[in-house]
Design a protein around this motif. Structure first.
Motif, mmCIF file in Angstrom:
data_model
loop_
_atom_site.group_PDB
_atom_site.id
_atom_site.type_symbol
_atom_site.label_atom_id
_atom_site.label_comp_id
_atom_site.label_asym_id
_atom_site.label_seq_id
_atom_site.Cartn_x
_atom_site.Cartn_y
_atom_site.Cartn_z
ATOM 1 N N TYR A 275 13.507 -10.349 11.318
ATOM 2 C CA TYR A 275 14.196 -9.137 10.886
ATOM 3 C C TYR A 275 15.351 -9.491 9.948
ATOM 4 N N THR B 44 8.328 -2.634 11.339
ATOM 5 C CA THR B 44 8.716 -3.200 10.043
ATOM 6 C C THR B 44 8.719 -4.725 10.054
ATOM 7 N N TRP C 121 10.956 4.871 6.824
ATOM 8 C CA TRP C 121 11.924 3.802 7.046
ATOM 9 C C TRP C 121 12.816 3.678 5.826
ATOM 10 N N LYS D 116 9.891 3.872 3.160
ATOM 11 C CA LYS D 116 8.591 3.324 3.524
ATOM 12 C C LYS D 116 7.911 4.174 4.594
ATOM 13 N N SER E 8 1.593 0.073 4.557
ATOM 14 C CA SER E 8 2.859 0.734 4.234
ATOM 15 C C SER E 8 2.872 1.107 2.760
ATOM 16 N N ASP F 207 5.588 2.573 -0.180
ATOM 17 C CA ASP F 207 7.014 2.723 -0.451
ATOM 18 C C ASP F 207 7.222 3.165 -1.904
#
Length: 296
Positions: A100, A190, A231, A238, A249, A251
């Motif tokens: 992350y 994510t 997101w 996203k 995904s 975006d």
């Protein structure tokens, strides 16, 4: 997840699972989908060193100066879900944070921040989120790697066990998740597949004019949305989609990697890419680095 026998999971029906989790009244079950999703995408608790959180240490507080102390949200406004998350044995952020690009803020701190460390303001007086004109503060508990975005809950909802989560953007605070437990679920979405799964990025340069919109429409027409709010991070907006053993995904506002796909197996990913067309760079799973490797 090397393509050996496993139970196929249709993420085209994930929105149903998410709706059921949202409707679950038992607090003891609020982490069920979070745990299940992580297991499905190959996360196994390391049992090693973890990023600490979940307790407010009096000894640590004694080392803070008055401004830093003033920035701390008091324990009575720290939701139960936040402390529960920190203590979960299956918390992929706490023990594999290299997956992350975010930093925790523990204990949570006020926005605006009296110490000046936090970058976001509170709510505008005319904000539709303002339930109390005398309390426009938010409580920040997570931030993007360089604090370009911050995630927080409303001060006026700090007494709730699992409050909504908002993200700071150029347009002010925007709803990110309907609950804190759901925020950590979408955070896992994510991070985990991009590290632990077979994944691919579409080469937009070879799609031609209008190619992004065409591919985005193809993904939307092939894979239903997972059901989360988009997101928001940096320039991203996203949206996640799902199908049999795969996620994708899209975006439209980001700068890089705007079209991505993920498979629990290589076979599932390549099957999806064959349906979508275009040229994709396929990458193998890459286990997160250990804390010792991160020092190198």
């Amino acid at each position: 997840m090397n393509g050996s026998s496993h139970e196929l999971i249709d993420y085209g029906r994930f929105a149903e699972r998410l709706a059921a989790q949202r409707a679950e009244p038992d607090p003891a079950k609020r982490w069920d989908l979070y745990r299940a999703f992580q297991q499905e995408w190959g996360y196994v608790p390391t049992g090693g060193r973890r990023w600490s959180g979940g307790e407010q240490s009096e000894a640590e507080a004694e080392e803070l100066d008055p401004e830093e102390l003033a920035a701390l949200v008091p324990p009575e406004r720290v939701p139960a879900a936040l402390t529960e998350w920190w203590r979960l044995p299956f918390n992929s952020f706490a023990d594999s944070w290299q997956m992350y690009w975010t930093n925790p803020v523990w204990p949570p701190t006020w926005r605006p921040d009296p110490s000046g460390y936090g970058v976001s303001d509170g709510l505008e007086p005319d904000s539709p989120l303002a339930a109390d004109p005398d309390d426009l503060r938010l409580c920040c508990f997570m931030a993007e790697y360089e604090y370009c975005n911050e995630w927080a809950y409303l001060s006026t909802e700090g007494h709730l066990p699992d409050p909504r989560v908002f993200v700071s953007t150029d347009d002010g605070w925007t709803l990110q998740a309907d609950s804190m437990s759901e925020f950590f679920l979408v955070l896992a979405v994510t991070g985990l597949p991009d590290t632990l799964a077979w994944h691919a990025r579409c080469d937009e340069r070879k799609l031609g004019d209008g190619g992004f919109d065409a591919m985005a429409a193809r993904i939307a027409g092939t894979l239903p949305e997972l059901g989360f709010h988009p997101w928001r991070e940096l320039t991203m907006t996203k949206v996640f989609h799902g199908g049999p053993d795969v996620l994708a995904s899209v975006d439209p506002t980001g700068d890089d990697f705007r079209l991505c796909a993920y498979g629990r197996t290589e076979e599932a990913l390549r099957r999806l890419l064959g349906e979508l067309g275009g040229e994709w760079e396929v990458r193998r799973p890459r286990p997160p680095r250990t804390p010792e490797e991160s020092k190198g």
